[in-house]
Write an enzyme that holds these catalytic residues in place. Structure first.
Site, PDB file in Angstrom:
ATOM      1  N   ASP A 312      -3.378  -4.201  -1.568  1.00 12.74           N
ATOM      2  CA  ASP A 312      -3.135  -3.077  -0.650  1.00 12.74           C
ATOM      3  C   ASP A 312      -3.194  -3.552   0.802  1.00 12.74           C
ATOM      4  O   ASP A 312      -2.779  -2.841   1.706  1.00 12.74           O
ATOM      5  CB  ASP A 312      -4.164  -1.948  -0.855  1.00 12.74           C
ATOM      6  CG  ASP A 312      -3.877  -1.127  -2.118  1.00 12.74           C
ATOM      7  OD1 ASP A 312      -2.889  -1.428  -2.814  1.00 12.74           O
ATOM      8  OD2 ASP A 312      -4.650  -0.191  -2.400  1.00 12.74           O
ATOM      9  N   ARG A 343       7.090  -2.516  -1.139  1.00 13.14           N
ATOM     10  CA  ARG A 343       6.407  -2.848   0.116  1.00 13.14           C
ATOM     11  C   ARG A 343       6.886  -4.155   0.741  1.00 13.14           C
ATOM     12  O   ARG A 343       6.820  -4.312   1.961  1.00 13.14           O
ATOM     13  CB  ARG A 343       4.883  -2.866  -0.107  1.00 13.14           C
ATOM     14  CG  ARG A 343       4.346  -1.467  -0.272  1.00 13.14           C
ATOM     15  CD  ARG A 343       2.857  -1.399  -0.444  1.00 13.14           C
ATOM     16  NE  ARG A 343       2.414  -0.013  -0.312  1.00 13.14           N
ATOM     17  CZ  ARG A 343       1.245   0.430  -0.715  1.00 13.14           C
ATOM     18  NH1 ARG A 343       0.357  -0.384  -1.264  1.00 13.14           N
ATOM     19  NH2 ARG A 343       0.920   1.700  -0.552  1.00 13.14           N
ATOM     20  N   LYS A 409      -1.618  10.634   2.823  1.00 12.51           N
ATOM     21  CA  LYS A 409      -1.901  10.267   1.421  1.00 12.51           C
ATOM     22  C   LYS A 409      -3.350   9.798   1.269  1.00 12.51           C
ATOM     23  O   LYS A 409      -4.022  10.150   0.301  1.00 12.51           O
ATOM     24  CB  LYS A 409      -0.935   9.172   0.951  1.00 12.51           C
ATOM     25  CG  LYS A 409      -1.098   8.848  -0.532  1.00 12.51           C
ATOM     26  CD  LYS A 409      -0.035   7.901  -1.005  1.00 12.51           C
ATOM     27  CE  LYS A 409      -0.031   7.785  -2.518  1.00 12.51           C
ATOM     28  NZ  LYS A 409      -1.162   7.071  -3.079  1.00 12.51           N
TER      29      LYS A 409
END
Ligand SMILES: O=C(O)C1=C[C@@H](OP(=O)(O)O)[C@@H](O)[C@H](O)C1
Ligand SMILES: C=C(OP(=O)(O)O)C(=O)O
Length: 430
Positions: A312, A343, A409
Site C-alpha cells: 500500500d 496503481r 475511502k
C-alpha cells in the site's frame, strides 16, 4: 514550502476497524463488544451499514462502537448487502455470511466489482455455500446461498490478495468441523494475516499455523477448530498506512513529524515504510507509543526495494523517489494492479504528466528523479493516488488533483490534516 515540523495524531486503522466490527458481530449471540478507536471513513461506513442490514445492533458514540454479537446466525436471513469499494469488507463479509443460513445478495461499487473475488468464493463453495454470479463469474455482484460451513480443507491463492485468507480464517471457527486453509503460492502482504490472527485471538479464538516444508519453515496452511468468539473490549491502533503520508512529508521537506499514537512495533505492515525512509537518509526515532521521522537534507536514491510485504506504500515511495538523488526501483507489487486502480499504471500516468520519467515492469517500476512540471492529475478514484500525489504537491506549487474526495475511502479529513501541518491546500470548483 518550508519544512514541516509537527506532531500529529492519526485515526484508527481501517484494517483493524473492519476486522473488529465483523469479529464483534460474529461473537456469541446477545454478547456485546466494545470497539474503541474506530476509523470513520467510507470503508467502515459500508461495514457498519452492511452489518446493520443483516440485523446486527450497533451503537456508535464518537470513535467507540458497541456491537451485539449474533454468533454467526444473522438475524436477517434474506438481505441485499452493499460493500462499497472496500476490499476488506468485500472479502471478509461473504465468509462471515456463509457461516449462517440465508440468501444474501452482495453488491459492490463499480470499482470493487472489477476486483477479483473468485478464488474466495470457490473456497466458500467447497465449504458448502452456493454462489450465483449476477454478472461476470468471479466478481461482484453475486448471490450467496448460505447453509453453514463444513469442516473441510480448502485452498486459496496467496498472490492476488491476502484478504481471501483473512476472510476465510475469521469465519472458520464457526464451521461445523475443523477447517484447514491451504495457501497456494506465496502470500502478498503476509503481516495482514498476523493482524487477523491476533485480533481473532483477542476475541478468544486460536488459529494453528501448519508448516509442511521443513527447509523453509514457511507456513503453508492454517488449521482452525470450531470455537466461539467471545465479546471483548478492544482498542484499535492508529492507521499505519495513513501515517505513512505524514512520515513521508517530514522526509520530503527536511522536516520533523511525530505520530504521537503509533508505536513502531505495530504488526501493521505499512510501518515498514520507515525502513525505506531510513534508507533514503531520514532519521527514525522510535518511542513508547510514538514514532518520529526527521528528514535529511537530500533524499537518497540509487536502490531497489521489494514492497511485497507493504505494497500500500508503493505509491508513497514512488512519489518520494521523484525528489531523490538517484533512481529508485520498486519490485514485487504486481498485485497492486488489482487494487482500487491499476496503481502502477496510475503512477505512470501521473508522473508522465509531471514530466518525470518512470519505467514500468509487470510487477514494479523505476522512477527517475528530475524537475517537476506542475500539472493537473487524475486520481483514478484511488485514495492512495490522491494522497501520494499530495506529497508532490507539498513541495511543488501548482499540483492540481481531480476528484480529491476519493480520500474518503480511508482518510476523509486528509486535506484538512494536510493544511493543518502547513501544506498549502486550495479547494477548486472543478
Ligand atoms: O487485510 C487488510 O486489511 C488489507 C490487505 C491488503 O490487501 P491485499 O492483500 O488484497 O493486497 C491491503 O492492500 C489492504 O489495504 C488492507
Ligand atoms: C488496497 C487497499 O484497500 P482495500 O483492499 O481494503 O480496498 C488500500 O487501502 O490501499
Amino acid at each position: 514550502m518550508g519544512s514541516i515540523d509537527t506532531n500529529v495524531e492519526i485515526s484508527g486503522s481501517k484494517s483493524l476497524t473492519n476486522r473488529a466490527l465483523i469479529l464483534a458481530a460474529l461473537a456469541e449471540a446477545s454478547s456485546v463488544s466494545e470497539v474503541r478507536g474506530i476509523l470513520h471513513c467510507d470503508d467502515s461506513h459500508w461495514c457498519i451499514s452492511a452489518l446493520r442490514t443483516l440485523g446486527t445492533h450497533i451503537d456508535i458514540e464518537g470513535t467507540t462502537v458497541k456491537v451485539h454479537g449474533c454468533g454467526g446466525s444473522w438475524p436477517v436471513t434474506n438481505a441485499e448487502v452493499y460493500t462499497g469499494s472496500s476490499g476488506t469488507l468485500s472479502r471478509f463479509l461473504p465468509p462471515a455470511l456463509a457461516t449462517g443460513e440465508g440468501k444474501f445478495t452482495l453488491q459492490a461499487s463499480e470499482q470493487m466489482s472489477r476486483r477479483p473475488v473468485g478464488p474466495l468464493l470457490d473456497a466458500l463453495s467447497t465449504l458448502g455455500a452456493r454462489v450465483e454470479f449476477l454478472q461476470e463469474p468471479g466478481y461482484y455482484p453475486f448471490v450467496l446461498h448460505a447453509q453453514g460451513l463444513e469442516g473441510l480443507e480448502v485452498e486459496v491463492p496467496g498472490n492476488v490478495s491476502s484478504q481471501y485468507l483473512s476472510g476465510l480464517l475469521m469465519a472458520a471457527p464457526l464451521a461445523k468441523g475443523p477447517v484447514t486453509v491451504k495457501l497456494q503460492g506465496s502470500l502478498v502482504q503476509p503481516a495482514y494475516i498476523d493482524l487477523t490472527i491476533r485480533l481473532m485471538h483477542d476475541f478468544g479464538v486460536s488459529v494453528e499455523s501448519v508448516t509442511t516444508d521443513e527447509n523453509t519453515e514457511e507456513t503453508s496452511a492454517f488449521l482452525v477448530t470450531p470455537q466461539a468468539y467471545t465479546a471483548r473490549t478492544v482498542t484499535l491502533e492508529a492507521d499505519a498506512s495513513t501515517a505513512g503520508y505524514f512520515f513521508a512529508a517530514a522526509a520530503l521537506t527536511k522536516g520533523r513529524v511525530r505520530v504521537t499514537n503509533l508505536d513502531s512495533r505495530t504488526v501493521q505492515p505499512d510501518i515498514k515504510l520507515l525502513e525505506v525512509l531510513e534508507r533514503m537518509g531520514a532519521k527514525v526515532l522510535r518511542g513508547e507509543g510514538w514514532t518520529e521521522i526527521q528528514g535529511p537534507d537530500k533524499l537518497r536514491g540509487g536502490f531497489s526495494v521489494s514492497l511485497h510485504e507493504f505494497s500500500d506504500q508503493a505509491l508513497t515511495v514512488g512519489a518520494l523517489a521523484v525528489f531523490a538523488d538517484a533512481p529508485v526501483t520498486v519490485t514485487d507489487v504486481a498485485h497492486i494492479r488489482k487494487h482500487e486502480s491499476d496503481r502502477i499504471a496510475a503512477l505512470h500516468e501521473c508522473l508522465t504528466r509531471l514530466d518525470i520519467r518512470m519505467d514500468e515492469t509487470l510487477d514494479g517500476f523505476t522512477v527517475y528523479p528530475g524537475p517537476v512540471n506542475p500539472a493537473r492529475l487524475p486520481t483514478f478514484d484511488d485514495h492512495r493516488v490522491a494522497m501520494s500525489m499530495s506529497l508532490i504537491g507539498a513541495v511543488v506549487p501548482g499540483i492540481e488533483l481531480l476528484n480529491p474526495g476519493c480520500v474518503s475511502k480511508t482518510c476523509p479529513d486528509f486535506f484538512e490534516r494536510w493544511a493543518a501541518i502547513g501544506v498549502g491546500v486550495e479547494m477548486l470548483d472543478s
